[in-house]
Design an enzyme around this catalytic site. Sequence first.
Site, mmCIF file in Angstrom:
data_model
loop_
_atom_site.group_PDB
_atom_site.id
_atom_site.type_symbol
_atom_site.label_atom_id
_atom_site.label_comp_id
_atom_site.label_asym_id
_atom_site.label_seq_id
_atom_site.Cartn_x
_atom_site.Cartn_y
_atom_site.Cartn_z
ATOM 1 N N GLU A 131 0.619 -1.056 -0.065
ATOM 2 C CA GLU A 131 0.010 -0.136 -0.080
ATOM 3 C C GLU A 131 0.847 1.235 0.189
ATOM 4 O O GLU A 131 1.782 1.422 0.776
ATOM 5 C CB GLU A 131 -0.658 0.107 1.330
ATOM 6 C CG GLU A 131 -1.764 1.066 1.278
ATOM 7 C CD GLU A 131 -3.035 1.013 2.307
ATOM 8 O OE1 GLU A 131 -4.177 1.471 2.181
ATOM 9 O OE2 GLU A 131 -2.564 0.497 3.475
ATOM 10 N N GLY A 161 2.777 -0.461 11.364
ATOM 11 C CA GLY A 161 2.385 -1.290 12.432
ATOM 12 C C GLY A 161 1.724 -2.649 11.838
ATOM 13 O O GLY A 161 2.376 -3.854 12.381
ATOM 14 N N ALA A 162 0.953 -2.667 10.729
ATOM 15 C CA ALA A 162 0.466 -3.875 10.251
ATOM 16 C C ALA A 162 -0.307 -3.415 8.778
ATOM 17 O O ALA A 162 -0.510 -2.218 8.668
ATOM 18 C CB ALA A 162 -0.673 -4.283 11.236
ATOM 19 N N MET A 163 -0.642 -4.499 8.378
ATOM 20 C CA MET A 163 -1.423 -4.413 6.936
ATOM 21 C C MET A 163 -2.353 -5.479 6.536
ATOM 22 O O MET A 163 -2.208 -6.694 6.865
ATOM 23 C CB MET A 163 -0.245 -4.398 5.873
ATOM 24 C CG MET A 163 -1.026 -4.080 4.383
ATOM 25 S SD MET A 163 -1.719 -2.544 4.224
ATOM 26 C CE MET A 163 -2.710 -2.635 2.843
ATOM 27 N N GLU A 164 -3.512 -4.789 6.232
ATOM 28 C CA GLU A 164 -4.681 -5.773 6.128
ATOM 29 C C GLU A 164 -4.787 -6.560 4.891
ATOM 30 O O GLU A 164 -5.859 -6.750 4.503
ATOM 31 C CB GLU A 164 -6.028 -4.934 6.227
ATOM 32 C CG GLU A 164 -6.208 -4.113 5.032
ATOM 33 C CD GLU A 164 -5.690 -2.618 5.239
ATOM 34 O OE1 GLU A 164 -4.799 -2.366 5.693
ATOM 35 O OE2 GLU A 164 -6.275 -1.812 4.354
ATOM 36 N N ASN A 165 -3.703 -7.324 4.558
ATOM 37 C CA ASN A 165 -3.891 -8.194 3.232
ATOM 38 C C ASN A 165 -4.975 -9.292 3.645
ATOM 39 O O ASN A 165 -4.869 -10.001 4.756
ATOM 40 C CB ASN A 165 -2.468 -8.903 2.887
ATOM 41 C CG ASN A 165 -1.641 -7.973 3.078
ATOM 42 O OD1 ASN A 165 -1.604 -6.930 2.266
ATOM 43 N ND2 ASN A 165 -0.639 -8.156 3.747
ATOM 44 N N HIS A 180 -8.120 -3.778 14.374
ATOM 45 C CA HIS A 180 -7.802 -2.552 13.424
ATOM 46 C C HIS A 180 -8.028 -3.409 12.117
ATOM 47 O O HIS A 180 -8.710 -3.214 11.179
ATOM 48 C CB HIS A 180 -7.069 -1.676 13.601
ATOM 49 C CG HIS A 180 -6.559 -0.782 12.481
ATOM 50 N ND1 HIS A 180 -6.728 0.561 12.688
ATOM 51 C CD2 HIS A 180 -6.334 -0.910 11.083
ATOM 52 C CE1 HIS A 180 -6.326 1.349 11.478
ATOM 53 N NE2 HIS A 180 -6.213 0.229 10.597
ATOM 54 N N GLU A 181 -6.970 -4.368 11.804
ATOM 55 C CA GLU A 181 -6.627 -4.820 10.642
ATOM 56 C C GLU A 181 -7.742 -5.909 10.193
ATOM 57 O O GLU A 181 -8.417 -6.126 9.131
ATOM 58 C CB GLU A 181 -5.520 -5.904 10.648
ATOM 59 C CG GLU A 181 -4.150 -4.846 11.060
ATOM 60 C CD GLU A 181 -4.162 -3.825 9.934
ATOM 61 O OE1 GLU A 181 -4.391 -3.558 9.087
ATOM 62 O OE2 GLU A 181 -3.591 -2.664 10.724
ATOM 63 N N HIS A 202 -10.743 -4.410 8.593
ATOM 64 C CA HIS A 202 -10.435 -4.055 7.398
ATOM 65 C C HIS A 202 -11.156 -5.313 6.315
ATOM 66 O O HIS A 202 -11.136 -5.088 5.088
ATOM 67 C CB HIS A 202 -9.045 -3.800 6.935
ATOM 68 C CG HIS A 202 -8.346 -2.535 7.240
ATOM 69 N ND1 HIS A 202 -9.154 -1.164 6.997
ATOM 70 C CD2 HIS A 202 -7.514 -1.913 7.882
ATOM 71 C CE1 HIS A 202 -8.479 -0.023 7.261
ATOM 72 N NE2 HIS A 202 -7.359 -0.591 7.777
#
Length: 858
Positions: free
Chosen positions: A127, A271-275, A305-306, A309
């Site tokens: 992203e 922090g993180a990514m919502e794949n 949070h993720e 998403h």
Amino acid sequence: MTGGNLTRDEAAERARLLTAEHYAVELDLTRGDTTFGSKSTITFRCSEPGAATFVDLLAPAVRSVTLNGAALDPAEVFDGARVHLSGLRAENVVVIDADAAYSRTGEGLHRFVDPVDGEVYTYTQFEPADSRRLFANFEQPDLKAVFEFAIKAPQDWGVWSNSPLDAASDTGDGSTTHYFGPTKPISTYITAVVAGPYHFVEDDHTVTLPDGASLDIPIGAMVRKSLAPYFDAEAILDVTRRGLDFYHRIFDYPYPFGNYHSAFVPEYNLGAMENPGLVTFNERLVFRSKTTDASYQGRANTIMHEMAHMWFGDLVTMKWWDDLWLKESFADFMGAYALTHATRWEHAWVSFANGRKAWAYRQDQLPTTHPIVADITDLEDARLNFDGITYAKGASVLKQLAAYVGEDAFLEGARRYFKRHAFGNTTLDDLLAALEETSGRDLKAWSKAWLETAGVNTLTAEIQTGADGVVTAAAITQSAVPEFPTLRPHRIAVGCYSPNPATGAVELVERIELDVDGARTELPQLVGKPRPGLVLLNDQDLTYAKIRFTPAELDAFERGGIAALPDSMARALAWSGVWHMTRDAVMSGRRFIAIVLRNIEAETDISVVQNLLRQVRVVRGDYLDPAHRPAADATISQRLWELLAGAPAGSDHQVAFAYGAVRAASQDSDFAKIQALLSGELSFDGLTVDQDLRWAIIEVLAAEGLDDDGVLSDGEAASDDTADGRRHRAAARAARPLAEAKAEAWRLVVETPDQPNDLIGAVLGEFYQVGADELAEPYVEPYFEALATVWAERSIQNAERIVSGGYPWPLTSPDLLARTDAWLASDAAKAPALRRLVLEARDDAARALRARECDRNA
Ligand SMILES: [Zn+2]
């Protein structure tokens, strides 16, 4: 790179012309350390046969391009960022075979070698637009398609992607090819690959759907092998299970992406990514040392949070980056909301009020702030929009919206939105339409005031009392700054707190809910009653606004009045109010420190305690008149040692105060004590001086000139020979008060290309020290001179850290502002995103000058 910066207009035109249908992506991760094989076969339709378009690809070499069976010359059609195609048919197949490059900066397919055991780990991060570094594609969120990955990797590696593994076959040369099933239609930026000899813990989870049916979701979590001893996978999977149950209860749409795997990865930029199906997290969320419950809460918040998403962002996706907030605000809101409803962190909104919201308020008062709904014309803009406005202000405003329309209508609106737009793309109007239906309210005016304008309002209680202490008139005034003059409708609660005459304990006497609108809203409910000791505007933190206190209220705070408040949210708002008054130079930094040191001991919420300790450090360095600093330093450090000695053995407070005392060391006696802590000569019952605390001590000692030869940091790095240890060593070396230490650090992060971002952050975090003006002075000109080059040549993540972290803030003065203004007026300052970062650094310095002035005169 030519054409690399995709514009909104180009994306809109391509979406009008094309329908992406299917990608077959074949990767070969067995070709060495620098490049890997990447073959992308794209099936797509074109609504205007004969038209031309382009495919995005950032790769060092293209081997072949075939369009509808005809070979094209890569030298002719590939310009380094795009593969140009013309003469399209209604139905098309393009095959692009490339050598793609591994990343060292966390953009694209990042490759990391673990210094502990030499193992290689890879993972992707895309992203907003780095999937084109992995494979050729149409890199924009609204050209969704089905993806099928086939990945060749060394035999002893695990390989994961968005969808479940279908099959794996040995290739006979020591490698295995992993075939993944087709995804649902998703956007390119959330495709993902994780590959390497990760330590993987898997399990199953079954959720019960509202109609009684059940849905099996294989879950799992992974980390590199050398971190496995610290990996509390069960705790991570427990939050994952709770989240899946909770979201199925409130969203009423079954999780569509098959499995749910969580990968904790090294050198991660965020922090993180919502794949979908394969969420990536920063491995710093796997704790090597004792940390407080605030860290576990923060991690759980990130997991929630993720996961939100998966519905808001992955199932329904914004059309273009203008509406990035649609998914980020919602997920940020849901992170705290899910914690309060589905985990033991039922007071998560308190940490939200003190943490996320402080981020939003800070960013919203910078000269570069923007409306939540942003105008994003191209990818460079999009990259800078992952900020406190998009995430935290957006979430705060959604919290206000939920108060405004009611929580039920809010959630019902979300459910309709998911069903209506599943696997599609949306804009703000689509969400507002759903919410208007379920709430029956016209949200146009609300949206205009809250989403389409920038800036924060200030609410102040104006109360007049007679000689007998009875209120004769009461109102709430609302103000705004001239640059962002919008006054907004606020649904708020007003808490009236007074001591109980019998017991002396402070109690909530009355809480009034009302709508505030315009510059002045009467508060007749208070008239005729005794004036409460504290009138707390925005009690319960429903709205997004700053609040002010009267001198009498501040006097009471200095006598312990915040600690006396009966609930943690009321205290959080009091803390937030005094913080803003300090930042806004209407209350002195000395007073802020006095209030914190007087009240912090009684604070039960550990995330608030840690936040206050951070704020004290900022005030000490930035907002105090420098003449007041030595006295403040002595007071702060003495109080923190007292708090540490008094904290219960083994408690989170003990850990927080230990770090606080270490970082506040300022007197010779303090340094002697922390050296004794390090050597074990000084100890506190229940406190372990573990690896992270050891490094914190060493960094402080190094900054003080007590490790000029680097013996201490070298020795520590030898016993902690890990990626973390190497980073800390570099930070400690940079902290040393020596010209050659600064030169070495500057060479390492500013002049050496492609450094891991977390190294740059750590080194620049220690490079400048409060009060060390002579060591900062030689970097003023090199900083301004390097900006344009750094911006042009480094990855955006590298460049951002250098531009923000390299600003010579210890020299904050009118001279520094003037030097900054001269740069801003120069040709070097043309790139809008670069300009924005420098403007923000300048604004921090200008704010510090105002606060110091206030502290000087107080
Ligand atoms: Zn997010």
